[in-house]
Design an enzyme around this catalytic site. Sequence first.
Site, mmCIF file in Angstrom:
data_model
loop_
_atom_site.group_PDB
_atom_site.id
_atom_site.type_symbol
_atom_site.label_atom_id
_atom_site.label_comp_id
_atom_site.label_asym_id
_atom_site.label_seq_id
_atom_site.Cartn_x
_atom_site.Cartn_y
_atom_site.Cartn_z
ATOM 1 N N GLY A 217 -13.254 7.495 -1.178
ATOM 2 C CA GLY A 217 -12.101 6.833 -1.763
ATOM 3 C C GLY A 217 -11.660 5.653 -0.935
ATOM 4 N N PRO A 218 -10.764 4.815 -1.488
ATOM 5 C CA PRO A 218 -10.282 3.653 -0.747
ATOM 6 C C PRO A 218 -9.510 4.076 0.503
ATOM 7 C CG PRO A 218 -9.541 3.617 -3.044
ATOM 8 C CD PRO A 218 -10.137 4.952 -2.801
ATOM 9 N N PRO A 219 -9.347 3.182 1.456
ATOM 10 C CA PRO A 219 -8.626 3.519 2.681
ATOM 11 C C PRO A 219 -7.176 3.901 2.379
ATOM 12 C CG PRO A 219 -9.666 1.362 2.852
ATOM 13 C CD PRO A 219 -9.843 1.804 1.451
ATOM 14 N N THR A 221 -5.950 6.682 1.142
ATOM 15 C CA THR A 221 -5.651 7.559 0.019
ATOM 16 C C THR A 221 -5.525 9.025 0.444
ATOM 17 O OG1 THR A 221 -8.015 7.536 -0.431
ATOM 18 C CG2 THR A 221 -6.634 6.190 -1.836
ATOM 19 N N THR A 224 -8.641 11.774 5.276
ATOM 20 C CA THR A 224 -8.505 12.478 6.545
ATOM 21 C C THR A 224 -7.439 13.567 6.431
ATOM 22 O OG1 THR A 224 -9.070 10.397 7.596
ATOM 23 C CG2 THR A 224 -8.221 12.120 9.006
ATOM 24 N N HIS A 438 8.733 -23.699 -9.015
ATOM 25 C CA HIS A 438 7.422 -23.045 -9.046
ATOM 26 C C HIS A 438 7.569 -21.577 -9.464
ATOM 27 C CE1 HIS A 438 3.273 -22.342 -7.356
ATOM 28 N NE2 HIS A 438 3.756 -21.110 -7.353
ATOM 29 N N GLU A 439 8.470 -20.868 -8.814
ATOM 30 C CA GLU A 439 8.620 -19.437 -9.106
ATOM 31 C C GLU A 439 9.161 -19.217 -10.508
ATOM 32 O OE1 GLU A 439 7.134 -17.542 -7.286
ATOM 33 O OE2 GLU A 439 6.942 -18.802 -5.510
ATOM 34 N N HIS A 442 6.435 -19.415 -13.009
ATOM 35 C CA HIS A 442 5.725 -18.141 -13.197
ATOM 36 C C HIS A 442 6.525 -17.210 -14.110
ATOM 37 C CE1 HIS A 442 2.527 -18.667 -10.311
ATOM 38 N NE2 HIS A 442 3.347 -18.813 -9.270
ATOM 39 N N ASP A 515 -2.217 -18.881 -5.950
ATOM 40 C CA ASP A 515 -2.275 -18.672 -7.396
ATOM 41 C C ASP A 515 -3.638 -19.065 -7.928
ATOM 42 O OD1 ASP A 515 0.366 -17.976 -7.282
ATOM 43 O OD2 ASP A 515 1.076 -20.003 -7.721
HETATM 44 P P1 ADP Z 1 -7.790 7.815 4.738
HETATM 45 O O1 ADP Z 1 -8.137 8.100 3.309
HETATM 46 O O2 ADP Z 1 -7.984 6.369 5.051
HETATM 47 O O3 ADP Z 1 -8.414 8.743 5.694
HETATM 48 P P2 ADP Z 1 -5.411 9.093 5.647
HETATM 49 O O4 ADP Z 1 -5.753 10.472 5.227
HETATM 50 O O5 ADP Z 1 -5.565 8.790 7.078
HETATM 51 O O6 ADP Z 1 -6.213 8.031 4.788
HETATM 52 O O7 ADP Z 1 -3.928 8.796 5.173
HETATM 53 C C1 ADP Z 1 -3.008 8.080 5.958
HETATM 54 C C2 ADP Z 1 -1.605 8.565 5.746
HETATM 55 O O8 ADP Z 1 -1.149 8.287 4.429
HETATM 56 C C3 ADP Z 1 -1.481 10.060 5.867
HETATM 57 O O9 ADP Z 1 -1.244 10.425 7.181
HETATM 58 C C4 ADP Z 1 -0.287 10.391 4.982
HETATM 59 O O10 ADP Z 1 0.921 10.222 5.686
HETATM 60 C C5 ADP Z 1 -0.352 9.328 3.926
HETATM 61 N N1 ADP Z 1 -0.985 9.850 2.702
HETATM 62 C C6 ADP Z 1 -2.120 9.354 2.143
HETATM 63 N N2 ADP Z 1 -2.412 10.015 1.017
HETATM 64 C C7 ADP Z 1 -1.465 10.947 0.843
HETATM 65 C C8 ADP Z 1 -1.233 11.962 -0.139
HETATM 66 N N3 ADP Z 1 -2.039 12.119 -1.184
HETATM 67 N N4 ADP Z 1 -0.151 12.741 0.003
HETATM 68 C C9 ADP Z 1 0.670 12.588 1.054
HETATM 69 N N5 ADP Z 1 0.506 11.671 2.007
HETATM 70 C C10 ADP Z 1 -0.546 10.849 1.923
HETATM 71 ZN ZN ZN Z 2 2.852 -19.268 -7.313
HETATM 72 MG MG MG Z 3 -9.488 8.345 7.367
#
Ligand code: ADP
Ligand code: ZN
Ligand code: MG
Length: 632
Positions: A217-219, A221, A224, A438-439, A442, A515
């Site tokens: 998944g994306p960073p 999310t 860990t 400008h704003e 938009h 933009d």
């Molecule tokens: P990665 O996917 O990059 O490993 P982490 O697990 O390190 O991301 O998430 C970083 C922080 O974001 C976590 O310590 C938590 O505080 C918060 N977080 C991310 N996702 C959730 C979630 N689904 N529910 C609660 N907290 C979350």
């Molecule tokens: Zn603009």
């Molecule tokens: Mg991680």
Amino acid sequence: MNNNTTPNNGDKDNRGPGNRQSILMFLVLMLAAFLVFGFLQRTFTEATTREISYDEFLTMLEEGEVAKVEDTYNTWRITPKEQPFGENGIELTYYTGKMDDPDLLSLMREQGVEIDPYIPDTTSSMIYQLASILLPILLMVLALNYVMRRMGGGGMMGVGKSKAKVYIEKETGVTFKDVAGEEEAKESLVEVVDFLHNPDKYVEIGAKLPKGALLVGPPGTGKTLLAKAVAGEAHVPFFSLAGSDFVEMFVGVGASRVRDLFEEAKKNAPCIIFIDEIDAIGKSRDSRLGGNDEREQTLNQLLAEMDGFDSNKACIVLAATNRPEILDQALLRPGRFDRRIIVERPDLKGRVEILKVHSKHVKMDETVDLEALGLATSGAVGADLANMINEAAILAVKNGRKAICQKDLFEAMEVVLMGKEKKDRILSTEERKIVSYHEVGHALVSALQKDAEPVQKITIVPRTMGALGYVLQTPEEEKYLLSKKEIEARLVVCLGGRAAEEIVFDTVTTGASNDIEQATRLARAMVTQYGMSEKFGLIGLETRESMYLNNGTVLNCSDQTATDVDSEVMRILRESYDEAKRLLLENRTCLDKIAEFLIEKESITGKEFMEIFRKVKEGQEEYHQEELIFAE
Ligand code: ADP
Ligand code: ZN
Ligand code: MG
């Protein structure tokens, strides 16, 4: 956090000079012990025996004072009939050197002396000799071993040791309750935990236990976090380490670390091994990305170890990555990381739940509406949301409040997404006017189009991330698909800022660069990825490099086509720009009125904006109607 380290991990702080000192200390102590022992033995024998001359011995014999004579191989030991006492009150014996004296035996027989001949004791002396050689060696080995163990992972001997941290049971303090949203991921992981708790249930029916699962998944999310939650729930040893822990300067170190880790894990089965950011070692082995001996060996070892696992031994390998597409295919085949657990960006419901989890421990007043914030933060990940709640709490303290209010939350959202307000940057009147137009350009284009998102806020307060002003738009509901109409509307909104500048000031500024960039990316994607241009039709001309990171795309078409794509993108952008200009020219009064208001107020809400917009519109309609009446 409390965690146990593996025994061979030891305390690493004892490395270096401290250890050399302890070896020296040990040697010195051993030497001292030998010396003291020898000294004691000498003094003891000195205290109990006394040397006499051979003459004296013969005299004693002749005078019948000797009770017993013992042959000790190189001396005669003489026990007198009346034993004298030494200085310490210990009974004394005498000894003297042996001499080639043929008469001695008959003299001793004559006097009736007890004769104790020398019996060579071969076995015990050999044991003694062996022991005297082996014992010191044994002691040295033990001492070295002890010292090495204390050094643990340090020094050359410990290079290949795994650096895994072991969490046992609930020591991470994180459970599935702390992970909001991500229901599907949690479900898969609950299954994994269940495998470990009741392997028999699965083996009975004939199911093989899974060996590995990959969290993708994306960073930010929560990958860990999920792994930690598994550790908290699993009640089994949990080995946690990052992919980069394997990588070292020397070839072969990573491989030996992998071996060590799996050995340790097998001893502790059932258990879980978690490798975070596995792409550090799991990169595809093809040479396009640049070969690396060390990494490839490490990967090969990992592959071999995962195959070597007994499938009845409940050991499960979890790994996390945000670049699954660069992982080696061999890692992903069945029997290795065959389960893929997708940890997506949270949807509206997920975001609200994450906000709830993180706001559990902060004080909030009754104005707070987390749903509204959730709706406004489309695309944000868990880490962003956690950060927002924290920023809001800090803002509340800064403003002297006892609890967080909704305003704090929205302010925090802007801080997280756009950076902090730059209050000290004073724009000149002229520049303020330009930014303001400008704003509003938009915002107005957005309000005039059916498929655009409603305006939430317009501001011309500069932010640290580079924006001089911006328009905040929030969707009315969560969207998963974008229609062609919506993309076109978005393009027009993007270019509305520049259009306003050109209309009002008859000149343009650098303020539109972002933009333009955004609009170009969108228009290009329409042509090359979404099949939304009539000219090219349904052809995929670009592939995305990375699913979860914004790594950009690669064009895979001929140069000729690339040129054509460029001109098509140019056409789309030009048309969007013309549309924006048309809309703004038609609503020039509206543009002026709102811009004026914005210059005065610096920030206006969506409501205020719509109010002016409607008022001017109604006025215009009356005006139009008047015109029509006149025409009749
Ligand atoms: P990665 O996917 O990059 O490993 P982490 O697990 O390190 O991301 O998430 C970083 C922080 O974001 C976590 O310590 C938590 O505080 C918060 N977080 C991310 N996702 C959730 C979630 N689904 N529910 C609660 N907290 C979350
Ligand atoms: Zn603009
Ligand atoms: Mg991680």
